[in-house]
Write a protein that holds these residues in place. Structure first.
Motif, mmCIF file in Angstrom:
data_model
loop_
_atom_site.group_PDB
_atom_site.id
_atom_site.type_symbol
_atom_site.label_atom_id
_atom_site.label_comp_id
_atom_site.label_asym_id
_atom_site.label_seq_id
_atom_site.Cartn_x
_atom_site.Cartn_y
_atom_site.Cartn_z
ATOM 1 N N ALA A 75 3.668 -2.685 8.847
ATOM 2 C CA ALA A 75 4.957 -3.706 8.654
ATOM 3 C C ALA A 75 5.510 -3.957 7.283
ATOM 4 O O ALA A 75 6.636 -4.239 7.065
ATOM 5 N N ASP A 76 4.506 -4.024 6.289
ATOM 6 C CA ASP A 76 4.941 -3.838 4.924
ATOM 7 C C ASP A 76 5.836 -2.592 4.612
ATOM 8 O O ASP A 76 6.711 -2.997 3.843
ATOM 9 N N GLN A 77 5.488 -1.696 5.176
ATOM 10 C CA GLN A 77 6.376 -0.397 4.753
ATOM 11 C C GLN A 77 7.826 -0.466 5.543
ATOM 12 O O GLN A 77 8.611 -0.280 4.973
ATOM 13 N N GLN A 78 7.962 -1.379 6.600
ATOM 14 C CA GLN A 78 9.099 -1.458 7.332
ATOM 15 C C GLN A 78 10.058 -2.593 6.439
ATOM 16 O O GLN A 78 11.156 -2.404 6.230
ATOM 17 N N ILE A 79 9.185 -3.376 5.823
ATOM 18 C CA ILE A 79 10.074 -4.688 4.948
ATOM 19 C C ILE A 79 10.534 -3.705 3.756
ATOM 20 O O ILE A 79 11.931 -4.159 3.342
ATOM 21 N N LYS A 80 9.649 -2.886 3.133
ATOM 22 C CA LYS A 80 10.398 -2.053 2.242
ATOM 23 C C LYS A 80 11.681 -1.295 2.381
ATOM 24 O O LYS A 80 12.492 -1.279 1.750
ATOM 25 N N ARG A 81 11.590 -0.660 3.563
ATOM 26 C CA ARG A 81 12.706 0.044 4.205
ATOM 27 C C ARG A 81 13.875 -0.936 4.061
ATOM 28 O O ARG A 81 14.992 -0.434 4.004
ATOM 29 N N ILE A 82 13.790 -1.916 4.856
ATOM 30 C CA ILE A 82 14.899 -3.062 5.010
ATOM 31 C C ILE A 82 15.344 -3.404 3.428
ATOM 32 O O ILE A 82 16.710 -3.446 3.333
ATOM 33 N N VAL A 83 14.507 -3.887 2.557
ATOM 34 C CA VAL A 83 14.881 -4.289 1.618
ATOM 35 C C VAL A 83 15.685 -2.780 0.746
ATOM 36 O O VAL A 83 16.886 -3.128 0.016
ATOM 37 N N ARG A 84 15.197 -1.895 0.842
ATOM 38 C CA ARG A 84 15.748 -0.647 0.471
ATOM 39 C C ARG A 84 17.207 -0.397 0.809
ATOM 40 O O ARG A 84 18.274 -0.079 0.104
ATOM 41 N N ASP A 85 17.429 -0.575 2.255
ATOM 42 C CA ASP A 85 18.745 -0.407 2.892
ATOM 43 C C ASP A 85 19.640 -1.664 2.071
ATOM 44 O O ASP A 85 20.784 -1.087 1.954
ATOM 45 N N ALA A 93 6.112 -1.225 -1.919
ATOM 46 C CA ALA A 93 5.801 -1.896 -0.646
ATOM 47 C C ALA A 93 4.560 -2.907 -1.251
ATOM 48 O O ALA A 93 3.926 -2.262 -1.953
ATOM 49 N N ASN A 94 4.424 -3.812 -0.557
ATOM 50 C CA ASN A 94 3.072 -4.580 -0.723
ATOM 51 C C ASN A 94 1.863 -3.807 -0.397
ATOM 52 O O ASN A 94 1.019 -3.730 -1.164
ATOM 53 N N SER A 95 2.046 -2.846 0.812
ATOM 54 C CA SER A 95 0.607 -2.253 1.232
ATOM 55 C C SER A 95 1.349 -1.054 1.940
ATOM 56 O O SER A 95 2.346 -0.863 2.122
ATOM 57 N N ASP A 96 0.312 -0.253 2.439
ATOM 58 C CA ASP A 96 0.749 0.844 3.343
ATOM 59 C C ASP A 96 0.690 0.494 4.896
ATOM 60 O O ASP A 96 1.014 1.189 5.582
ATOM 61 N N ASN A 97 0.505 -0.960 5.118
ATOM 62 C CA ASN A 97 0.715 -1.305 6.464
ATOM 63 C C ASN A 97 1.857 -1.193 6.990
ATOM 64 O O ASN A 97 3.084 -1.288 6.254
#
Length: 199
Positions: A51-61, A45-49
């Motif tokens: 919102a950034d973690q949520q983006i990571k999870r969406i990309v992951r899915d 993820a971009n950061s541990d923020n």
């Protein structure tokens, strides 16, 4: 006298809790170790923020759904490698489209190689030793946030490895080492000695 009684109780508790003849010690032979010829997926993820973690999870899915479908009927590692190498442009398109759909104007990188750093992780009965492994690495933005990873081949991405026990944390470029400021020195304190007034 009161302090000596407390010390004696503490020592008895410690002595009773120590393992006898190695019982209770971690035995890695009880774990199944993933084969070296597995192919992994790691997303930073971009950061541990949040919102950034949520983006990571969406990309992951999105990425995981596509890759799982692609390798579903493959049983040969060489066939899986060839397929994934050829599909890197498609994975980039998936990441790009997902970021655009989420309104993220952030850079990203997708690479596939055999030297992606991973920390040691224990998940259920599986042991994943630290090292450099063959993987698809997706870095979103700065890639400074917590990562998510799984094993693409053989397909084990149905397991949520983000909830495993991480024994060490790895950075995108390797393992981070804690920096010690040698000018300040190191001072070790023991609570019990301070409490007794012996330090």
């Amino acid at each position: 006298m009161k302090k000596l009684t407390i010390i004696l109780i503490i020592l008895i508790i410690i002595a009773v809790s120590l393992p006898v003849k190695g019982k209770g010690q971690e035995n890695y032979s009880d774990y199944q170790v993933i084969p070296d010829d597995a192919i992994r997926l790691r997303i930073l993820a971009n950061s541990d923020n949040e919102a950034d973690q949520q983006i990571k999870r969406i990309v992951r899915d999105q990425v995981n759904a596509a890759i799982t479908d692609w390798v579903a009927d493959i049983s040969d590692i060489e066939e899986a490698r060839a397929l994934l190498e050829n599909r890197i442009p498609e994975i980039k398109d998936i990441v790009k489209r997902t970021l655009e759909e989420e309104g993220e104007n952030r850079s990203f990188d997708v690479e596939y190689n055999d030297s992606v750093s991973f920390p040691t992780k224990i998940y259920g009965s599986y042991l994943y030793p630290a090292g450099e492994y063959e993987a698809i690495l997706i870095t979103i933005g700065e890639g400074e946030g917590s990562n998510w990873w799984c094993v693409l081949f053989p397909p084990l991405c149905f397991l949520d490895f983000s909830n495993g026990i991480s024994v060490a944390e790895a950075s995108p470029g390797g393992f981070e080492e804690e920096q010690v400021d040698e000018e300040k020195g190191l001072k070790i304190k023991f609570f019990l000695l301070e409490w007794l007034g012996w330090s």
